[in-house]
Write a protein that holds these residues in place. Structure first.
Motif, PDB file in Angstrom:
ATOM      1  N   ARG A  90      13.530 -59.001  32.430  1.00 45.51           N
ATOM      2  CA  ARG A  90      13.435 -57.595  32.803  1.00 45.51           C
ATOM      3  C   ARG A  90      12.296 -56.873  32.101  1.00 45.51           C
ATOM      4  NH1 ARG A  90      19.958 -56.331  32.684  1.00 45.51           N
ATOM      5  NH2 ARG A  90      20.393 -57.083  34.810  1.00 45.51           N
ATOM      6  N   LEU A  91      11.735 -57.474  31.077  1.00 43.31           N
ATOM      7  CA  LEU A  91      10.615 -56.882  30.351  1.00 43.31           C
ATOM      8  C   LEU A  91       9.261 -57.255  30.958  1.00 43.31           C
ATOM      9  CD1 LEU A  91      11.882 -57.599  26.718  1.00 43.31           C
ATOM     10  CD2 LEU A  91      11.913 -55.401  27.890  1.00 43.31           C
ATOM     11  N   MET A  92       9.272 -58.078  31.980  1.00 41.46           N
ATOM     12  CA  MET A  92       8.036 -58.547  32.605  1.00 41.46           C
ATOM     13  C   MET A  92       7.667 -57.692  33.825  1.00 41.46           C
ATOM     14  SD  MET A  92       7.265 -60.962  30.628  1.00 41.46           S
ATOM     15  CE  MET A  92       8.030 -62.042  29.407  1.00 41.46           C
ATOM     16  N   PRO A  93       6.357 -57.490  34.062  1.00 39.10           N
ATOM     17  CA  PRO A  93       5.217 -57.842  33.203  1.00 39.10           C
ATOM     18  C   PRO A  93       5.075 -56.838  32.044  1.00 39.10           C
ATOM     19  CG  PRO A  93       4.435 -56.754  35.179  1.00 39.10           C
ATOM     20  CD  PRO A  93       5.922 -56.887  35.327  1.00 39.10           C
ATOM     21  N   VAL A  94       4.704 -57.348  30.902  1.00 40.54           N
ATOM     22  CA  VAL A  94       4.688 -56.504  29.708  1.00 40.54           C
ATOM     23  C   VAL A  94       3.635 -55.400  29.790  1.00 40.54           C
ATOM     24  CG1 VAL A  94       5.636 -58.260  28.184  1.00 40.54           C
ATOM     25  CG2 VAL A  94       3.166 -58.158  28.536  1.00 40.54           C
ATOM     26  N   MET A  95       2.628 -55.574  30.605  1.00 43.25           N
ATOM     27  CA  MET A  95       1.585 -54.552  30.752  1.00 43.25           C
ATOM     28  C   MET A  95       1.838 -53.633  31.936  1.00 43.25           C
ATOM     29  SD  MET A  95      -0.267 -55.068  28.169  1.00 43.25           S
ATOM     30  CE  MET A  95      -1.617 -53.944  28.513  1.00 43.25           C
ATOM     31  N   GLY A  96       2.994 -53.782  32.572  1.00 40.48           N
ATOM     32  CA  GLY A  96       3.339 -52.888  33.666  1.00 40.48           C
ATOM     33  C   GLY A  96       2.732 -53.305  34.989  1.00 40.48           C
ATOM     34  N   GLN A  97       3.108 -52.563  36.035  1.00 39.95           N
ATOM     35  CA  GLN A  97       2.635 -52.891  37.376  1.00 39.95           C
ATOM     36  C   GLN A  97       1.724 -51.826  37.972  1.00 39.95           C
ATOM     37  OE1 GLN A  97       5.877 -52.255  36.505  1.00 39.95           O
ATOM     38  NE2 GLN A  97       7.262 -53.871  37.244  1.00 39.95           N
ATOM     39  N   LYS A  98       1.598 -50.657  37.308  1.00 38.91           N
ATOM     40  CA  LYS A  98       0.947 -49.513  37.955  1.00 38.91           C
ATOM     41  C   LYS A  98      -0.409 -49.133  37.362  1.00 38.91           C
ATOM     42  CE  LYS A  98       5.547 -47.595  38.833  1.00 38.91           C
ATOM     43  NZ  LYS A  98       6.445 -46.424  38.639  1.00 38.91           N
ATOM     44  N   GLY A  99      -0.908 -49.879  36.402  1.00 42.39           N
ATOM     45  CA  GLY A  99      -2.212 -49.573  35.838  1.00 42.39           C
ATOM     46  C   GLY A  99      -2.153 -48.640  34.642  1.00 42.39           C
ATOM     47  N   PHE A 100      -3.326 -48.401  34.066  1.00 45.07           N
ATOM     48  CA  PHE A 100      -3.410 -47.622  32.832  1.00 45.07           C
ATOM     49  C   PHE A 100      -3.045 -46.160  33.035  1.00 45.07           C
ATOM     50  CE2 PHE A 100      -5.736 -45.285  29.488  1.00 45.07           C
ATOM     51  CZ  PHE A 100      -5.182 -45.913  28.370  1.00 45.07           C
ATOM     52  N   SER A 101      -3.301 -45.623  34.229  1.00 50.33           N
ATOM     53  CA  SER A 101      -2.980 -44.210  34.485  1.00 50.33           C
ATOM     54  C   SER A 101      -1.475 -43.950  34.350  1.00 50.33           C
ATOM     55  CB  SER A 101      -3.455 -43.793  35.875  1.00 50.33           C
ATOM     56  OG  SER A 101      -2.823 -44.580  36.871  1.00 50.33           O
ATOM     57  N   SER A 102      -0.666 -44.922  34.751  1.00 49.35           N
ATOM     58  CA  SER A 102       0.773 -44.761  34.614  1.00 49.35           C
ATOM     59  C   SER A 102       1.195 -44.800  33.153  1.00 49.35           C
ATOM     60  CB  SER A 102       1.501 -45.858  35.390  1.00 49.35           C
ATOM     61  OG  SER A 102       1.247 -47.136  34.822  1.00 49.35           O
ATOM     62  N   ILE A 103       0.473 -45.573  32.345  1.00 44.80           N
ATOM     63  CA  ILE A 103       0.767 -45.633  30.913  1.00 44.80           C
ATOM     64  C   ILE A 103       0.470 -44.290  30.261  1.00 44.80           C
ATOM     65  CG2 ILE A 103       0.139 -46.740  28.727  1.00 44.80           C
ATOM     66  CD1 ILE A 103      -0.464 -49.274  30.321  1.00 44.80           C
ATOM     67  N   VAL A 104      -0.646 -43.685  30.668  1.00 39.15           N
ATOM     68  CA  VAL A 104      -0.997 -42.355  30.146  1.00 39.15           C
ATOM     69  C   VAL A 104       0.041 -41.331  30.571  1.00 39.15           C
ATOM     70  CG1 VAL A 104      -2.703 -40.489  30.220  1.00 39.15           C
ATOM     71  CG2 VAL A 104      -3.461 -42.875  30.110  1.00 39.15           C
ATOM     72  N   LYS A 105       0.463 -41.401  31.826  1.00 36.97           N
ATOM     73  CA  LYS A 105       1.500 -40.467  32.305  1.00 36.97           C
ATOM     74  C   LYS A 105       2.808 -40.681  31.555  1.00 36.97           C
ATOM     75  CE  LYS A 105       3.804 -38.802  36.464  1.00 36.97           C
ATOM     76  NZ  LYS A 105       3.979 -38.963  37.938  1.00 36.97           N
ATOM     77  N   GLY A 106       3.122 -41.941  31.260  1.00 36.42           N
ATOM     78  CA  GLY A 106       4.320 -42.234  30.490  1.00 36.42           C
ATOM     79  C   GLY A 106       4.247 -41.649  29.089  1.00 36.42           C
ATOM     80  N   THR A 107       3.056 -41.665  28.509  1.00 36.14           N
ATOM     81  CA  THR A 107       2.864 -41.062  27.188  1.00 36.14           C
ATOM     82  C   THR A 107       3.135 -39.569  27.231  1.00 36.14           C
ATOM     83  OG1 THR A 107       1.170 -42.720  26.650  1.00 36.14           O
ATOM     84  CG2 THR A 107       1.221 -40.728  25.297  1.00 36.14           C
ATOM     85  N   LEU A 108       2.625 -38.896  28.269  1.00 36.92           N
ATOM     86  CA  LEU A 108       2.857 -37.456  28.401  1.00 36.92           C
ATOM     87  C   LEU A 108       4.338 -37.164  28.638  1.00 36.92           C
ATOM     88  CD1 LEU A 108      -0.226 -36.499  30.624  1.00 36.92           C
ATOM     89  CD2 LEU A 108       0.059 -36.142  28.168  1.00 36.92           C
ATOM     90  N   ASN A 109       4.994 -38.002  29.457  1.00 37.08           N
ATOM     91  CA  ASN A 109       6.413 -37.799  29.745  1.00 37.08           C
ATOM     92  C   ASN A 109       7.297 -37.953  28.513  1.00 37.08           C
ATOM     93  OD1 ASN A 109       5.722 -37.407  32.392  1.00 37.08           O
ATOM     94  ND2 ASN A 109       6.656 -39.258  33.183  1.00 37.08           N
ATOM     95  N   SER A 110       6.842 -38.781  27.586  1.00 34.91           N
ATOM     96  CA  SER A 110       7.665 -39.066  26.411  1.00 34.91           C
ATOM     97  C   SER A 110       7.313 -38.188  25.213  1.00 34.91           C
ATOM     98  CB  SER A 110       7.486 -40.536  25.995  1.00 34.91           C
ATOM     99  OG  SER A 110       6.163 -40.778  25.536  1.00 34.91           O
ATOM    100  N   PHE A 111       6.345 -37.300  25.368  1.00 41.42           N
ATOM    101  CA  PHE A 111       5.834 -36.583  24.203  1.00 41.42           C
ATOM    102  C   PHE A 111       6.861 -35.629  23.601  1.00 41.42           C
ATOM    103  CE2 PHE A 111       2.449 -34.369  21.750  1.00 41.42           C
ATOM    104  CZ  PHE A 111       1.863 -35.509  21.237  1.00 41.42           C
ATOM    105  N   PHE A 112       7.890 -35.271  24.384  1.00 45.18           N
ATOM    106  CA  PHE A 112       8.947 -34.409  23.833  1.00 45.18           C
ATOM    107  C   PHE A 112       9.572 -35.039  22.599  1.00 45.18           C
ATOM    108  CE2 PHE A 112      13.281 -32.851  23.435  1.00 45.18           C
ATOM    109  CZ  PHE A 112      13.125 -31.482  23.567  1.00 45.18           C
ATOM    110  N   SER A 113       9.690 -36.378  22.610  1.00 47.43           N
ATOM    111  CA  SER A 113      10.309 -37.078  21.485  1.00 47.43           C
ATOM    112  C   SER A 113       9.426 -37.078  20.247  1.00 47.43           C
ATOM    113  CB  SER A 113      10.630 -38.524  21.882  1.00 47.43           C
ATOM    114  OG  SER A 113      11.538 -38.561  22.954  1.00 47.43           O
ATOM    115  N   PHE A 114       8.128 -36.817  20.410  1.00 48.27           N
ATOM    116  CA  PHE A 114       7.210 -36.804  19.273  1.00 48.27           C
ATOM    117  C   PHE A 114       6.968 -35.396  18.734  1.00 48.27           C
ATOM    118  CE2 PHE A 114       6.012 -40.867  21.235  1.00 48.27           C
ATOM    119  CZ  PHE A 114       5.981 -41.686  20.120  1.00 48.27           C
ATOM    120  N   LEU A 115       7.530 -34.397  19.392  1.00 44.03           N
ATOM    121  CA  LEU A 115       7.266 -33.022  18.977  1.00 44.03           C
ATOM    122  C   LEU A 115       8.135 -32.633  17.785  1.00 44.03           C
ATOM    123  CD1 LEU A 115       7.136 -31.321  22.496  1.00 44.03           C
ATOM    124  CD2 LEU A 115       5.209 -32.077  21.090  1.00 44.03           C
ATOM    125  N   GLY A 116       7.570 -31.804  16.926  1.00 44.06           N
ATOM    126  CA  GLY A 116       8.319 -31.282  15.795  1.00 44.06           C
ATOM    127  C   GLY A 116       7.695 -31.569  14.450  1.00 44.06           C
TER     128      GLY A 116
END
Length: 370
Positions: A175-201
């Motif tokens: 279930r962890l495959m492929p480790v680099m994802g299927q949608k390209g680097f832009s999706s990784i950047v979007k994922g970073t923005l989506n998760s940034f709430f957890s890094f705030l504070g």
């Protein structure tokens, strides 16, 4: 004369790191696997690493500014660098932003608790109960805040590590495959923005830096304070993907809680593991929301030049409560979390850099007289 935190006590290096770690490990991790895999898929771990890298860079810049103004907080040096009107506006923006984060953290936790354990308990009652605990906590000075964070971090980190370790036994590697994802680097950047709430504070250290016992160690312990949440986020996301898969995660409102439910203790010693998890997560929410509200109150105290931060605690209590109950349902809460992430990203990426560059151009340092 503006009130300075150094007059209210000191925090040790370990307390400083504990404040950062406890502020980050909070409500955001309850939904992190779902929000980040929605965009990045199986490359969510990479989004976490990128988010952590940016956090390291930002906190390093904040500490660097702190070295330049060793006896001043953001509310003091922003006035000197940006001018009184703009500086106070920026300071108040940070204060209201921390107030918003505190309210959302309380609402997320109350929503999870009411849907998972306290099924017949009104969300308002849960929020008020936690608020009264937080008010008692922030009625103390910075030395008490430091001690509480240092002590509670130990009680929090040990069960979290045990829980993550046990959940990893349920992972299916496919279930962890492929480790680099299927949608390209832009999706990784979007994922970073989506998760940034957890890094705030972590930016609340702008108020704690002048109170550090050994200022030259601020950078080292700031990094240490960030490493623990980063590792925990990585472990939670990898475990959640490995156990549920990215498709099923999108159907789980509280994926981290569901992850805990799959844990099996040897010999069936414990059957309701999630109840123990929630009891420890109360500590995480308590310190996260408490640190944010304390920073908001203290920041406003300095902006308005009040003698004691306790003056604003009770007037701000109903504000936090009404913001927390304002969203009509949990999906609106998630929407406001996204909005706060956008606001936080702007504040963290623009304001520290602006202050640092202008302080260099105008040659303003902390040892100058205002």
């Amino acid at each position: 004369m503006m009130i300075k935190m150094k007059e209210h006590g000191k925090v040790t290096e370990r307390q400083f790191a504990g404040i950062i770690a406890n502020t980050l490990i909070g409500a955001g991790s309850l939904v992190l696997p779902r929000t980040i895999t929605k965009a990045a898929g199986t490359a969510a771990w990479l989004s976490i690493l990128i988010g952590g890298l940016f956090s390291f860079l930002i906190i390093s810049l904040i500490v660097k500014i702190g070295f330049r103004f060793p006896e001043e907080t953001l509310m003091e040096y922003s006035n000197r660098v940006l001018g009184k009107i703009f500086g106070n506006s920026i300071s108040l923006l940070f204060c209201f932003y921390w107030l918003l984060l505190c309210s959302l953290v309380l609402r997320v936790f109350a929503s999870m608790l009411s849907s998972a354990v306290l099924l017949n308990t009104p969300i308002e009652f849960i929020i008020i109960s936690m608020l009264f605990l937080i008010i008692y906590y922030i009625n103390h000075d910075i030395e008490v805040i430091g001690r509480v964070n240092e002590l509670y971090f130990i009680f929090l980190i040990i069960p979290v590590i045990i829980g993550i370790f046990l959940s990893m036994k349920e992972i299916q590697v496919i279930r962890l495959m492929p480790v680099m994802g299927q949608k390209g680097f832009s999706s990784i950047v979007k994922g970073t923005l989506n998760s940034f709430f957890s890094f705030l504070g972590f930016e609340i250290i702008v108020l704690f830096l002048p109170s550090l016992v050994t200022p030259k160690l601020a950078y080292n312990y700031a990094i240490k304070g960030l490493i623990s949440p980063l590792i925990i986020y990585l472990a939670i996301v990898i475990s959640a993907i490995g156990v549920f898969g990215i498709e099923e995660l999108q159907n789980l409102t509280w994926p981290t809680l569901e992850l805990i439910k799959v844990i099996r203790f040897p010999g069936l010693i414990l059957e309701r593991v999630e109840a123990i998890f929630i009891s420890f997560w109360v500590i995480a929410i308590f310190t996260t929301a408490g640190n944010l509200l304390y920073s908001s109150v203290l920041g406003m105290t300095q902006v308005f030049k009040l003698e004691d931060h306790k003056t604003l605690i009770y007037p701000l209590m109903p504000v936090v409560f009404f913001i927390a109950i304002f969203p009509g349902n949990v999906y609106q809460v998630f929407y406001y979390m996204e909005i706060s992430s956008i606001i936080g990203t702007f504040l963290l990426f623009v304001i520290p850099l602006l202050i640092y560059v202008l302080s260099l151009i105008r040659n303003i340092r902390g040892d100058e007289q205002a």
